[in-house]
Design an enzyme around this catalytic site. Structure first.
Site, short mmCIF file in Angstrom:
data_model
loop_
_atom_site.label_atom_id
_atom_site.label_comp_id
_atom_site.label_asym_id
_atom_site.label_seq_id
_atom_site.Cartn_x
_atom_site.Cartn_y
_atom_site.Cartn_z
N HIS A 134 33.35 19.61 9.03
CA HIS A 134 31.90 19.73 8.82
C HIS A 134 31.54 20.92 7.93
O HIS A 134 30.44 20.98 7.38
CB HIS A 134 31.16 19.80 10.16
CG HIS A 134 31.25 21.11 10.88
ND1 HIS A 134 32.14 21.35 11.90
CD2 HIS A 134 30.55 22.26 10.73
CE1 HIS A 134 31.99 22.57 12.36
NE2 HIS A 134 31.01 23.15 11.66
N SER A 141 32.59 28.75 12.25
CA SER A 141 33.26 27.46 12.30
C SER A 141 34.42 27.43 11.31
O SER A 141 34.27 27.81 10.16
CB SER A 141 32.28 26.33 11.96
OG SER A 141 31.33 26.16 12.97
N ASP A 153 37.66 16.86 13.32
CA ASP A 153 36.90 17.90 12.62
C ASP A 153 37.80 18.94 11.97
O ASP A 153 37.55 20.14 12.05
CB ASP A 153 35.91 18.58 13.57
CG ASP A 153 34.81 19.34 12.82
OD1 ASP A 153 34.57 19.00 11.65
OD2 ASP A 153 34.21 20.25 13.40
#
Length: 463
Positions: A117, A221, A147
């Protein structure tokens, strides 16, 4: 005489005690007119097992130079219906968007792992190292289900890189550090403990997170979750928060799963998924009572997939899986997490209970593309890249066949359709749909949203 000697010894001991107390409480504090006790210089160091001191600075120093800042430049088309009506194509505008995140260097020649993402829809990727050097990055491959994305930069030097630890060996309560580079201001470090393993959040298909209370915010992230030696045990991927900022818990994709994914991307260009070939649910007190067994731990097999490794090895409905190799299995997340670290044709030793007896059989994993499931007379399979392109979708499962007598009259209208949602739950793949449907009873109706072969949206309810 003896009495006099005893009195003398008592007096001597009393005097020594008084003198010792005076030296301890008064002389020890001479020059400090305060009742506050000063902490020793190493008071802020955490004491581990057997009195060993844990120094987070060593782990931090090992990790911060391997964590990078990732900048994602994408272009979004903005439609203005009024302007488009009057001026045609001039009613649309191209707007550049910039997203940021973190990544982890995993080889000295510039391979970097991050979240999918973080780089999604990027037209340009730039990576900045902890020494402030920046490079253009190339996307090698992605795995949207877990992911994870793999990038490559061509640096003019050998790069520091993170080494992988065995995430299966991580223990709940173990100290960990979360390292990220969210704002291109060099790497930042937060500390916490492993709160739980094999967390299943039923989101985006990821079934086996490491949960930690180390503070992780959105810009982190793709950063590293490391142990106290600075070794990689996970890739930070999401937080649990009502506000979008850290609120107590964060989650990481385990390093064993991450390593397998990136090795697949480097070797094959895509992720090689193997499946065991069982469907079912984890045991607990209520479910065990419902099916009439005493065991409350393990994974209960409710169905065995045709032509799967599990079927060929002789696993049956009613078996209770206890271990895969040496890893205990108490939930679907633990089972799928371990299998996700394996490839097709890998062999797994399955320990299970049948009729009160413990059995062990080797099971050869089959390719995920062969996996299908059947529910209420519909045989389902994952969609292919051609289906995604044709219908402009990025998820869904296809109705491979109709086996129910009640639905046979509608076989021509149903076969080949793409199911998008089941009871408003995204049908991301057969595994996800299968796990969801297994939680529903056979007597419960199911609301299905789908696209037919003409590209038209349909909605049906199957009793």
């Amino acid at each position: 005489m003896k009495r006099l000697f005893s009195l003398f010894m008592i007096s001597l001991l009393s005097g020594a005690t008084t003198l010792g107390a005076y030296k301890l409480f008064f002389e020890g504090n001479s020059g400090h007119n305060s009742i506050v006790t000063s902490a020793p210089t190493n008071y802020n160091r955490t004491i581990g097992n057997y009195g060993e001191a844990i120094d987070f600075s060593v782990a931090a120093e090992n990790a911060i130079h391997t964590v990078v800042h990732v900048k994602n430049v994408s272009v979004r088309t903005i439609y203005n219906p009024i302007m488009e009506y009057f001026y045609g194509s001039r009613g649309t505008q191209q707007q550049e968007q910039i997203g940021t995140g973190s990544g982890v260097i995993i080889s000295e020649d510039g391979y970097i792992v991050t979240n999918n993402h973080v780089i999604k829809d990027a037209t340009e990727l730039e990576v900045t190292l902890n020494n402030n050097k920046s490079y253009k990055a190339k996307l090698i491959g992605t795995d949207s289900k877990m992911d994870i994305a793999l990038l490559k930069i061509d640096a003019d030097e050998k790069l520091p890189y993170s080494t992988f630890a065995d995430s299966d060996a991580v223990k709940v309560g173990e100290w960990v550090l979360a390292v990220g580079n969210p704002y291109n201001l060099n790497s930042t470090v937060t500390a916490g403990i492993v709160s739980a393993k094999a967390r299943n959040l039923d989101t985006r298909g990821i079934q086996s997170f490491i949960q930690t209370d180390a503070a992780v915010n959105p810009g982190n992230s793709g950063g590293a979750l490391v142990n106290t030696r600075g070794e990689l045990i996970g890739i930070n991927t999401m937080i649990s928060s009502p506000t979008g900022s850290y609120a107590g818990y964060s989650f990481a994709v385990p390093s064993n799963i991450t390593r397998k994914i990136i090795e697949d991307l480097m070797e094959f260009g895509n992720v090689q998924r193997g499946i065991l070939g069982v469907e079912g649910r984890e045991l607990n007190s209520n479910f065990s009572q419902e099916i009439g067994i005493n065991d409350t731990e393990g994974f209960y097999v409710d169905n065995v997939t045709k032509n799967s490794g599990a079927e060929k090895a002789g696993l049956q409905k009613g078996d209770i899986i206890k271990k895969l190799d040496n890893q205990k299995v108490n939930s679907f997340a633990e089972l799928s997490g371990y299998i996700n670290s394996k490839r097709p044709n890998d062999k797994v030793q399955v320990t299970f209970v049948r009729d009160g007896k413990i059995k062990v059989v080797p099971v050869t994993l089959v390719k995920k593309e062969l996996f299908n499931t059947e529910f209420k007379g519909l045989e389902l399979e994952d969609i292919e890249a051609a289906d995604k392109k044709k219908y402009r979708i990025d998820y869904g499962v296809k109705i491979k066949d109709v086996t129910s007598d009640a639905l046979k009259p509608y076989q021509d209208q149903l076969k080949g359709n793409i199911i998008l949602k089941v009871d408003n739950q995204k049908a991301t793949d057969v595994e996800t749909v299968s796990a969801f449907l297994n939680r529903k009873g056979e007597d419960q109706s199911v609301n299905i949203q789908m696209i037919n072969r003409l590209g038209q949206m349909m909605q049906i309810i199957i009793q």
